[in-house]
Design a protein around this motif. Structure first.
Motif, mmCIF file in Angstrom:
data_model
loop_
_atom_site.group_PDB
_atom_site.id
_atom_site.type_symbol
_atom_site.label_atom_id
_atom_site.label_comp_id
_atom_site.label_asym_id
_atom_site.label_seq_id
_atom_site.Cartn_x
_atom_site.Cartn_y
_atom_site.Cartn_z
ATOM 1 N N ILE A 2 0.842 -1.205 0.000
ATOM 2 C CA ILE A 2 0.000 0.000 0.000
ATOM 3 C C ILE A 2 0.879 1.258 0.000
ATOM 4 C CG2 ILE A 2 -1.655 1.342 1.373
ATOM 5 C CD1 ILE A 2 -2.966 -1.412 2.068
ATOM 6 N N ALA A 3 1.997 1.210 0.706
ATOM 7 C CA ALA A 3 2.939 2.337 0.653
ATOM 8 C C ALA A 3 3.418 2.545 -0.783
ATOM 9 C CB ALA A 3 4.116 2.088 1.588
ATOM 10 N N GLY A 4 3.656 1.450 -1.506
ATOM 11 C CA GLY A 4 4.049 1.552 -2.910
ATOM 12 C C GLY A 4 2.967 2.187 -3.766
ATOM 13 N N ILE A 5 1.715 1.865 -3.475
ATOM 14 C CA ILE A 5 0.600 2.478 -4.207
ATOM 15 C C ILE A 5 0.573 3.983 -3.951
ATOM 16 C CG2 ILE A 5 -1.913 2.597 -4.468
ATOM 17 C CD1 ILE A 5 -1.959 -0.390 -3.610
ATOM 18 N N VAL A 6 0.778 4.378 -2.715
ATOM 19 C CA VAL A 6 0.788 5.806 -2.368
ATOM 20 C C VAL A 6 1.907 6.522 -3.130
ATOM 21 C CG1 VAL A 6 1.178 7.460 -0.489
ATOM 22 C CG2 VAL A 6 -0.317 5.478 -0.127
ATOM 23 N N ILE A 7 3.078 5.915 -3.192
ATOM 24 C CA ILE A 7 4.190 6.507 -3.955
ATOM 25 C C ILE A 7 3.808 6.616 -5.429
ATOM 26 C CG2 ILE A 7 6.560 6.105 -4.767
ATOM 27 C CD1 ILE A 7 7.079 4.816 -1.959
ATOM 28 N N ALA A 8 3.214 5.556 -5.981
ATOM 29 C CA ALA A 8 2.815 5.565 -7.389
ATOM 30 C C ALA A 8 1.783 6.659 -7.665
ATOM 31 C CB ALA A 8 2.265 4.196 -7.785
ATOM 32 N N VAL A 9 0.814 6.799 -6.785
ATOM 33 C CA VAL A 9 -0.215 7.832 -6.954
ATOM 34 C C VAL A 9 0.421 9.221 -6.914
ATOM 35 C CG1 VAL A 9 -2.190 8.927 -5.807
ATOM 36 C CG2 VAL A 9 -2.176 6.457 -6.170
ATOM 37 N N ALA A 10 1.324 9.436 -5.969
ATOM 38 C CA ALA A 10 1.992 10.739 -5.872
ATOM 39 C C ALA A 10 2.795 11.028 -7.140
ATOM 40 C CB ALA A 10 2.907 10.768 -4.644
ATOM 41 N N LEU A 11 3.491 10.033 -7.643
ATOM 42 C CA LEU A 11 4.272 10.245 -8.862
ATOM 43 C C LEU A 11 3.375 10.469 -10.074
ATOM 44 C CD1 LEU A 11 7.117 7.665 -8.237
ATOM 45 C CD2 LEU A 11 7.322 10.164 -8.273
ATOM 46 N N LEU A 12 2.253 9.768 -10.141
ATOM 47 C CA LEU A 12 1.312 9.991 -11.232
ATOM 48 C C LEU A 12 0.811 11.435 -11.209
ATOM 49 C CD1 LEU A 12 -0.340 8.950 -13.625
ATOM 50 C CD2 LEU A 12 -2.094 8.230 -11.977
ATOM 51 N N ARG A 13 0.572 11.917 -10.032
ATOM 52 C CA ARG A 13 0.027 13.266 -9.877
ATOM 53 C C ARG A 13 1.070 14.356 -10.140
ATOM 54 N NH1 ARG A 13 -1.797 17.424 -10.445
ATOM 55 N NH2 ARG A 13 -2.982 18.685 -9.010
ATOM 56 N N TRP A 14 2.323 14.141 -9.669
ATOM 57 C CA TRP A 14 3.287 15.234 -9.685
ATOM 58 C C TRP A 14 4.548 15.006 -10.506
ATOM 59 C CZ3 TRP A 14 1.199 14.349 -4.524
ATOM 60 C CH2 TRP A 14 0.214 15.286 -4.194
ATOM 61 N N SER A 15 4.660 13.926 -11.209
ATOM 62 C CA SER A 15 5.875 13.678 -11.982
ATOM 63 C C SER A 15 5.574 13.671 -13.474
ATOM 64 C CB SER A 15 6.494 12.330 -11.587
ATOM 65 O OG SER A 15 7.612 12.050 -12.411
ATOM 66 N N ALA A 16 6.506 14.192 -14.247
ATOM 67 C CA ALA A 16 6.362 14.171 -15.706
ATOM 68 C C ALA A 16 6.624 12.769 -16.254
ATOM 69 C CB ALA A 16 7.338 15.166 -16.337
ATOM 70 N N ARG A 17 7.386 11.970 -15.552
ATOM 71 C CA ARG A 17 7.709 10.598 -15.964
ATOM 72 C C ARG A 17 7.472 9.648 -14.789
ATOM 73 N NH1 ARG A 17 9.490 10.549 -20.959
ATOM 74 N NH2 ARG A 17 10.719 12.248 -21.759
ATOM 75 N N PRO A 18 6.198 9.424 -14.445
ATOM 76 C CA PRO A 18 5.901 8.653 -13.231
ATOM 77 C C PRO A 18 6.382 7.204 -13.271
ATOM 78 C CG PRO A 18 3.898 9.032 -14.499
ATOM 79 C CD PRO A 18 4.980 9.859 -15.130
ATOM 80 N N ALA A 19 6.293 6.537 -14.401
ATOM 81 C CA ALA A 19 6.695 5.126 -14.454
ATOM 82 C C ALA A 19 8.187 4.976 -14.209
ATOM 83 C CB ALA A 19 6.308 4.497 -15.788
ATOM 84 N N LYS A 20 8.992 5.782 -14.869
ATOM 85 C CA LYS A 20 10.449 5.701 -14.696
ATOM 86 C C LYS A 20 10.851 6.045 -13.261
ATOM 87 C CE LYS A 20 11.770 6.474 -19.440
ATOM 88 N NZ LYS A 20 12.551 7.239 -20.388
ATOM 89 N N ARG A 21 10.267 7.082 -12.722
ATOM 90 C CA ARG A 21 10.603 7.473 -11.351
ATOM 91 C C ARG A 21 10.128 6.421 -10.341
ATOM 92 N NH1 ARG A 21 12.871 11.784 -12.832
ATOM 93 N NH2 ARG A 21 12.039 13.796 -13.348
ATOM 94 N N PHE A 22 8.960 5.831 -10.613
ATOM 95 C CA PHE A 22 8.457 4.794 -9.717
ATOM 96 C C PHE A 22 9.388 3.586 -9.714
ATOM 97 C CE2 PHE A 22 6.219 0.862 -8.878
ATOM 98 C CZ PHE A 22 5.794 1.113 -7.579
ATOM 99 N N VAL A 23 9.781 3.129 -10.881
ATOM 100 C CA VAL A 23 10.664 1.954 -10.945
ATOM 101 C C VAL A 23 11.966 2.245 -10.217
ATOM 102 C CG1 VAL A 23 12.017 0.467 -12.491
ATOM 103 C CG2 VAL A 23 9.615 0.973 -13.012
ATOM 104 N N TRP A 24 12.554 3.392 -10.462
ATOM 105 C CA TRP A 24 13.809 3.750 -9.793
ATOM 106 C C TRP A 24 13.623 3.771 -8.279
ATOM 107 C CZ3 TRP A 24 15.810 7.350 -6.494
ATOM 108 C CH2 TRP A 24 17.192 7.431 -6.429
ATOM 109 N N THR A 25 12.552 4.404 -7.817
ATOM 110 C CA THR A 25 12.281 4.503 -6.378
ATOM 111 C C THR A 25 12.003 3.136 -5.774
ATOM 112 O OG1 THR A 25 11.367 6.726 -6.673
ATOM 113 C CG2 THR A 25 10.758 5.569 -4.655
ATOM 114 N N ALA A 26 11.150 2.352 -6.417
ATOM 115 C CA ALA A 26 10.762 1.047 -5.877
ATOM 116 C C ALA A 26 11.937 0.071 -5.846
ATOM 117 C CB ALA A 26 9.603 0.467 -6.681
#
Length: 146
Positions: A74-98
């Protein structure tokens, strides 16, 4: 980016639809990751892994794997949602972060002082939910610009 330097994103209705879709996908993946991790822990116990951690001498109970997996998924989902909302490249940033957080999560089992079988099983049990959650959420975050 728009002229003001802010990240230009999809229209509000499209964003809320994507957020909802990401949340639903994330919760389904959380369920799958929790079941897979708990089953893997049960299998490890069946072949003799005791999950006894010398720091306190306690054995990790099987439901503990489900709870911890669910919480961090669920913490990962929260990070993904935040990146979707505020990042220009959410998938790349999510993978790097996760992947970075997964690598960090491998340190405690190595430091716990458990026997080799328990340490190896714990390392594997950190990778099981990561193998479910990271690709699923990254796929949900992908846009044509990623």
């Amino acid at each position: 980016m728009d002229g003001t330097g802010a990240v230009a994103g999809p229209a509000s209705g499209q964003t809320s639809h994507r957020l909802r879709g990401l949340a639903v996908t994330g919760f389904m993946a959380t369920l799958a990751a929790t079941v897979a991790t708990t089953l893997a822990a049960a299998l490890a116990q069946a072949v003799g892994v005791d999950f006894e951690v010398p720091d306190g001498g306690e054995t990790i109970p099987l439901p503990g794997f489900a709870v911890v997996t669910g919480f961090f998924s669920i913490a990962g989902i929260v990070i993904a949602v935040a990146l979707l909302r505020w990042s220009a490249r959410p998938a790349k940033r999510f993978v790097w972060t996760a992947v970075s957080l997964t690598a960090i999560s491998l340190v405690p089992p190595l430091l716990a002082g458990a026997d080799t079988a328990t340490t190896t099983a714990l390392l594997g049990l950190h990778l099981v939910p990561a193998a479910v959650m990271i690709p699923t959420l990254a796929r949900s975050l992908r846009t044509r610009t990623d």
